[in-house]
Design an enzyme around this catalytic site. Sequence first.
Site, PDB file in Angstrom:
ATOM      1  N   GLY A 139       3.697  58.067  52.988  1.00 25.72           N
ATOM      2  CA  GLY A 139       4.274  56.752  52.744  1.00 25.72           C
ATOM      3  C   GLY A 139       4.912  56.191  54.008  1.00 25.72           C
TER       4      GLY A 139
ATOM      5  CG  ASP B  64       7.933  54.202  45.481  1.00 24.08           C
ATOM      6  OD1 ASP B  64       7.988  54.644  44.312  1.00 24.08           O
ATOM      7  OD2 ASP B  64       8.572  54.707  46.428  1.00 24.08           O
TER       8      ASP B  64
HETATM    9  O1  F6P Z   1       8.919  57.236  46.933  1.00 24.48           O
HETATM   10  C1  F6P Z   1       8.539  57.913  45.771  1.00 24.48           C
HETATM   11  C2  F6P Z   1       9.738  58.216  44.909  1.00 24.48           C
HETATM   12  O2  F6P Z   1       9.306  58.872  43.745  1.00 24.48           O
HETATM   13  C3  F6P Z   1      10.599  57.002  44.561  1.00 24.48           C
HETATM   14  O3  F6P Z   1      10.041  56.205  43.562  1.00 24.48           O
HETATM   15  C4  F6P Z   1      11.890  57.671  44.189  1.00 24.48           C
HETATM   16  O4  F6P Z   1      12.985  56.792  44.374  1.00 24.48           O
HETATM   17  C5  F6P Z   1      11.968  58.837  45.149  1.00 24.48           C
HETATM   18  O5  F6P Z   1      10.636  59.081  45.592  1.00 24.48           O
HETATM   19  C6  F6P Z   1      12.523  60.105  44.547  1.00 24.48           C
HETATM   20  O6  F6P Z   1      12.665  61.041  45.550  1.00 24.48           O
HETATM   21  P1  F6P Z   1      12.870  62.602  45.286  1.00 24.48           P
HETATM   22  O7  F6P Z   1      11.545  63.198  44.931  1.00 24.48           O
HETATM   23  O8  F6P Z   1      13.415  63.101  46.572  1.00 24.48           O
HETATM   24  O9  F6P Z   1      13.835  62.720  44.151  1.00 24.48           O
END
Ligand code: F6P
Length: 369
Positions: free
Chosen positions: A111, A136
Site C-alpha cells: 500500500g 482501503d
Molecule cells: O490499511 C488496511 C487496514 O486494515 C486499515 O483499514 C486499518 O485501519 C488498518 O489496516 C489496521 O491495521 P492493523 O492490522 O495494524 O490493525
Amino acid sequence: MGRFRVGVLTGGGDCPGLNAVIRSVAKSFLLQIDAEVIGFEDGFLGMIQRRSRPLEYQDVSGILAQGGTILGSSNKANPFEYYLDNNRDVSQEVCDYFEELKLDALVTIGGDGTMSISHGLVEMGIPIVGVPKTIDNDLVGTERTFGFDTAVHIAAEAIDRLHTTAQSHQRVMILETMGRYAGWIALHAGIASGADIVLIPEVEYDVQEVARVCREREQGGQRFTIIAVAEGARPVGGEMVVSSIDETSPDPIRLGGVSHLLMEQLKGMIKSEIRATVLGHVQRGGTPTAFDRVLATAFGNHAAFQASKKEFGCMVALQNNQLTEIPLKEVANKTRTVPLDDTLMYAARAVGTSFGTQNLPAKRMRCPV
Ligand code: F6P
C-alpha cells in the site's frame, strides 16, 4: 548473460489477493522468460534481515485462492527508519543485500507505506515496480487496489445479515468498517447492501441529522435503520476515534470505535434500541473474490512485463478500466479519499441514502419533457 533475477516482497498490512499477485509475478517470469524468482520474507524486514528464498513453480502453484501471503509481511519494517535498531537508516544495507543477490529487478506488493519506501529505494538505484494492494482502495493513481472488492463483499454480507436481525427487533444497527482515512469500503458496502445511512471520513456527520433519519424511519413504518460507518468517520467539530497508538509502526495511529461513539450519541435521541458491530480484520482475511483474483493476476503480470522491459520506478495501476502504470513519486505519501462529487455519492443520495448531513452539494434529476 545469466538468467534474469527478480525479487518479490509483500509489505504492509495483508489483504486478500497477495498470493494471487505473487503467483502471477512468479509464473509470468518463470514461464515467459525462464527468470529466477527470489521471495523476500516478511516484506522489507526480510531485506533488512537478509532473509530470502527462491520461489519455484511448485511454490506458487495452488495459492491463487489462498488468503494471506506465503511470503509473510510486516507493516513496521521501514529501511529508512528501522524500528528494531533505534530507527536507524539501514537503506544502504538493504541496497547492498540486493546487489549481493545479483537481482535485476524487485516487485514490491503493498500500500502507500510500501510505495513510499519503494520510491526512496528507487532514488538509491534499486529497480522497482510496485503493485497496489489494500482493502482501503486509497492509493492515488489507480481506480482499484486488489483486496478492496473482497473487503466490500464481506462488509456488504455483514450488513445484509444485520438487516434481518434489525428488522426482527426494530433496532438501529451500526456496522463499522475499516478503511483508515478513506470511506471507500463503507460507501461501496453501504450501497451494495442498501444501508440507510453511510458515514465516511470525507463528510463530517451531524448526529442530529443521523437521529432525524432514524426517527423518520421509526415513524414511517420501516421501524429499523441500518448505518454503515467507516472507522475514520467523525462528528461535526469532533475527532476521529483512535483505538490505539503503535509507536513502532511508521503509521502509528489505529482507528476504531466510532460505532460505539455514535451509539452513545444517539441514545436518548431515538426510541429504538441500538447495537454496534465492529467488523475488523475479518475484512482482510480469507479467500479473495473472483474479481480480486483477476485483478491481482493482471497486476502481477503487468508488473512482470514492466520489469522485463526494465521500466522501473513505477506502480502498475488501473485507469479507465485499463492496465497502466504511474511514477512511484506520484503515489508516495498520498491518500486517495472519496471525492464529494463522486458519481456513487450522487447515486447513493438519489436512492435515499443519508450521509448524516444536509450540507452536500445537490445534483437534481430533470424531468424529461
Ligand atoms: O490499511 C488496511 C487496514 O486494515 C486499515 O483499514 C486499518 O485501519 C488498518 O489496516 C489496521 O491495521 P492493523 O492490522 O495494524 O490493525
